[in-house]
Design a protein around this motif. Structure first.
Motif, PDB file in Angstrom:
ATOM      1  N   ALA A 258      50.956 -38.348  21.689  1.00 28.84           N
ATOM      2  CA  ALA A 258      50.859 -39.010  20.436  1.00 28.84           C
ATOM      3  C   ALA A 258      50.956 -37.808  19.456  1.00 28.84           C
ATOM      4  N   ALA A 259      51.410 -38.506  18.474  1.00 31.05           N
ATOM      5  CA  ALA A 259      51.524 -37.328  17.216  1.00 31.05           C
ATOM      6  C   ALA A 259      50.300 -37.816  16.130  1.00 31.05           C
ATOM      7  N   ASP A 260      49.661 -36.636  15.659  1.00 34.27           N
ATOM      8  CA  ASP A 260      48.832 -36.931  14.506  1.00 34.27           C
ATOM      9  C   ASP A 260      49.000 -35.644  13.418  1.00 34.27           C
ATOM     10  N   ILE A 261      49.572 -36.857  12.593  1.00 29.90           N
ATOM     11  CA  ILE A 261      50.064 -35.731  11.325  1.00 29.90           C
ATOM     12  C   ILE A 261      49.236 -36.155  10.124  1.00 29.90           C
ATOM     13  N   ALA A 262      48.512 -34.731   9.436  1.00 29.81           N
ATOM     14  CA  ALA A 262      47.724 -35.213   8.379  1.00 29.81           C
ATOM     15  C   ALA A 262      48.537 -35.432   6.994  1.00 29.81           C
TER      16      ALA A 262
ATOM     17  N   PHE B 100      45.792 -25.508  21.793  1.00 25.31           N
ATOM     18  CA  PHE B 100      47.186 -24.338  21.487  1.00 25.31           C
ATOM     19  C   PHE B 100      47.053 -24.617  19.899  1.00 25.31           C
ATOM     20  N   THR B 101      46.998 -23.691  18.883  1.00 24.31           N
ATOM     21  CA  THR B 101      47.387 -23.780  17.553  1.00 24.31           C
ATOM     22  C   THR B 101      48.009 -22.634  17.070  1.00 24.31           C
ATOM     23  N   VAL B 102      49.593 -23.368  16.833  1.00 24.57           N
ATOM     24  CA  VAL B 102      50.296 -22.233  16.056  1.00 24.57           C
ATOM     25  C   VAL B 102      50.143 -22.096  14.688  1.00 24.57           C
ATOM     26  N   ILE B 103      49.941 -20.980  14.124  1.00 24.92           N
ATOM     27  CA  ILE B 103      49.682 -20.833  12.730  1.00 24.92           C
ATOM     28  C   ILE B 103      50.761 -20.127  11.980  1.00 24.92           C
ATOM     29  N   LEU B 104      51.421 -20.838  11.010  1.00 23.17           N
ATOM     30  CA  LEU B 104      52.718 -20.250  10.271  1.00 23.17           C
ATOM     31  C   LEU B 104      52.371 -19.994   8.852  1.00 23.17           C
ATOM     32  N   PRO B 105      52.574 -18.842   8.495  1.00 21.91           N
ATOM     33  CA  PRO B 105      52.045 -18.459   6.960  1.00 21.91           C
ATOM     34  C   PRO B 105      53.292 -19.099   6.092  1.00 21.91           C
ATOM     35  N   GLN B 106      53.047 -19.653   4.947  1.00 25.72           N
ATOM     36  CA  GLN B 106      54.102 -20.416   4.282  1.00 25.72           C
ATOM     37  C   GLN B 106      54.406 -19.687   2.741  1.00 25.72           C
TER      38      GLN B 106
ATOM     39  N   ASP C  93      46.702 -25.833   6.080  1.00 26.05           N
ATOM     40  CA  ASP C  93      45.242 -25.204   5.808  1.00 26.05           C
ATOM     41  C   ASP C  93      45.567 -23.983   4.526  1.00 26.05           C
ATOM     42  N   GLY C  94      45.312 -24.311   3.571  1.00 22.71           N
ATOM     43  CA  GLY C  94      45.492 -23.283   2.259  1.00 22.71           C
ATOM     44  C   GLY C  94      46.958 -22.918   2.466  1.00 22.71           C
ATOM     45  N   PRO C  95      47.247 -21.711   2.541  1.00 28.75           N
ATOM     46  CA  PRO C  95      48.779 -21.291   2.570  1.00 28.75           C
ATOM     47  C   PRO C  95      49.306 -21.316   3.858  1.00 28.75           C
ATOM     48  N   GLU C  96      48.857 -21.845   4.914  1.00 25.40           N
ATOM     49  CA  GLU C  96      49.099 -21.888   6.363  1.00 25.40           C
ATOM     50  C   GLU C  96      49.466 -23.292   6.698  1.00 25.40           C
ATOM     51  N   LEU C  97      50.579 -23.427   7.539  1.00 30.80           N
ATOM     52  CA  LEU C  97      50.886 -24.490   8.360  1.00 30.80           C
ATOM     53  C   LEU C  97      50.349 -24.351   9.610  1.00 30.80           C
ATOM     54  N   ARG C  98      49.782 -25.515  10.125  1.00 31.00           N
ATOM     55  CA  ARG C  98      49.110 -25.604  11.337  1.00 31.00           C
ATOM     56  C   ARG C  98      49.528 -26.549  12.397  1.00 31.00           C
TER      57      ARG C  98
END
Ligand code: HEC
Length: 468
Positions: free
Chosen positions: A346-350, A462-468, A391-396
């Motif tokens: 399942a997807a859980d998109i904020a 697992f969490t992938v954190i990408l700066p934006q 999460d602030g300037p990051e995409l998780r």
């Protein structure tokens, strides 16, 4: 090459200079003390000789010598002269006069002079100089001797002074001054030339300082040369290793590349054969060929990725991606794998995640990898959730499962190339251990990072954190 080692050599040199310098300083001091001791011994010997001669003279209450023409009688004696019956004239030489005349001879011979003095002199010429006066005061307090180095007439002299005490032989002439036995009557100071020694010491000190500098330079120079040579060797070795590594990556890339095309052909044909053989007795064999070829293709594609990443040849194509659609698509693609195992994806998109900048193909590879991993280690009846939030300037982006989890021991090995953990996939799925390594490198190429949290028996996230 690290340049800081040069400072270390400089530091070692400074330390050595300190060690050598202080050693040389102590040696010089010691030599100075030895030379002074030598001077002292010599002056003491001179003093003893004077005392012996004086004692001899004093025992006789002075000694008469023939009064030749030009010889002056002592003005400090009431009756210095005598005349024999035969008409020869003699005059009395007191110990003091003898001392003075001996000094004149000695000074003319080898520059050593001595002086008899007193604070209550008969002869005003015998009055003490300032240092002698100081010494006499010290002798009255009980001191036995004094030494110093002084400059007289532009030359350095070593001076030794010892007291003269009243004994019975002195009283006939000195009792009139009120002296008693054992009292300090005065003293004798002996002056030795010290210039030569002084010059020697000075030269020696210079020589020692030069030696300390030379030794330090030699030491630091050798150290520098040794370290430099070693570092040179090391850097050559490193270059060689990095060359070898490149060769390995190139070889890997070439091999994978050349294997892929024929394999793709085998895979394509096997699929056709599989369709054709449906219902026939050997249908199962075609299935195995297709599955094997597929697995090999997957491995080779991963190997190619590794070689590209290592060689720095993997270029990202960053695009503006709609995150909810992107995640939904990835989830949807995996459901056909999840269903046979009885696992829900399942997807859980904020809300408000919106668009983000990344390479959609490579990020899809990341998500596919993480989701298929989650499925591999999950049991039927559980669920895998794929989420996205800001999460602030990051995409998780995260993938959470309710699977068997990862032990604390295995966590650090997780992202290594060809590393395998001890837990086995729940349905015996194949795994070559490159997936997570590639995943991590892809995320890092995006300037991001990957985190993992796991509770054995409960599941992994697992969490992938990408700066934006
Ligand atoms: C024969 C007499 C005589 C005897 C013995 C004698 N002295 Fe003198 N002493 C003199 C005279 C005279 C002078 C001063 C004359 C001079 O400087 O030439 C003098 C000078 C001195 C001085 C130098 C200071 C000064 O007064 O000018 C000292 C110190 C001294 N005597 C110590 C002694 C001692 C110590 C003894 C015993 C070991 C001794 N003397 C024995 C006659 C004597």
């Amino acid at each position: 090459m690290n340049k800081n080692w040069r400072y270390s050599v400089l530091g070692a040199g400074a330390l050595m200079l300190l060690v050598f310098g202080s050693t040389m300083y102590l040696l010089t001091k010691r030599q100075d003390a030895m030379l002074r001791q030598q001077e002292y011994d010599q002056a003491s010997a001179v003093f003893d000789v004077i005392i012996i001669a004086r004692t001899w003279n004093s025992r006789f209450g002075g000694v008469y010598v023939e009064k030749k023409p030009g010889l002056v009688s002592s003005p400090y004696l009431a009756h210095p002269d005598i005349r024999t019956a035969a008409g020869k004239a003699y005059t009395l030489k007191t110990p003091a006069t003898m001392t003075r005349e001996m000094s004149e001879i000695s000074h003319a011979r080898d520059g050593v002079s001595f002086r008899i003095t007193s604070r209550k002199p008969f002869n005003p010429d015998n009055a003490p100089d300032p240092w002698e006066d100081e010494s006499l005061t010290a002798f009255e307090r009980g001191e036995k001797e004094r030494t110093t180095v002084a400059t007289r007439g532009g030359k350095r002299v070593f001076r030794l002074m010892k007291p003269l005490h009243i004994d019975a032989t002195c009283l006939p002439c000195h009792a009139v001054q009120g002296y008693k036995l054992g009292e300090v009557r005065g003293g004798i100071s002996v002056d030795l030339p010290f210039d030569e020694h002084w010059e020697l010491l000075r030269k020696n000190a210079l020589y020692m300082a030069g030696l300390a500098l030379l030794l330090t330079a030699l030491f630091a120079g050798t150290l520098y040369a040794v370290i430099w040579t070693l570092l040179e060797k090391l850097s050559r070795q490193n270059a060689l290793l990095s060359d070898l590594n490149h060769t390995k990556d190139r070889f890997l890339g070439m091999a994978a590349h050349d294997l892929r095309n024929p394999l793709a052909v085998i895979y394509g044909i096997a699929k056709v054969l599989k369709e054709d053989s449906a219902g026939k007795p050997h249908a199962g064999l075609a299935d195995i060929v297709v599955a094997s070829a597929q697995r090999m293709l997957g491995l080779i594609t991963d190997l190619l990725d590794v070689s590209k990443i290592n060689a720095g040849r993997l270029d990202l194509k960053i695009a503006d991606v709609c995150v909810p659609a992107f995640v939904a698509e990835a989830v949807h693609a995996q459901t056909f794998l999840a269903e046979p195992k009885g696992i829900a994806v399942a997807a859980d998109i904020a809300p408000g995640v919106g668009n983000a900048a990344f390479d959609p193909d490579r990020m899809r590879q990341v998500l596919d990898n993480l989701i298929s991993n989650a499925l591999k280690f999950s049991n039927p009846g559980t669920r895998v959730t794929v989420g996205a939030r800001r999460d602030g300037p990051e995409l998780r982006l995260w993938v959470q499962d309710e699977g068997i989890g990862i032990s604390d021991e295995d966590l650090p090995k997780l992202f290594g190339e060809f590393s395998k953990t001890r837990s086995a996939p729940t349905a015996g799925e194949p795994s070559h251990g490159l997936g997570l390594a590639i995943t991590k490198r892809l995320v890092e190429l995006h300037g991001g990072r990957i985190e993992v949290a796991s509770l054995p028996g409960k599941g992994t996230c697992f969490t992938v954190i990408l700066p934006q």
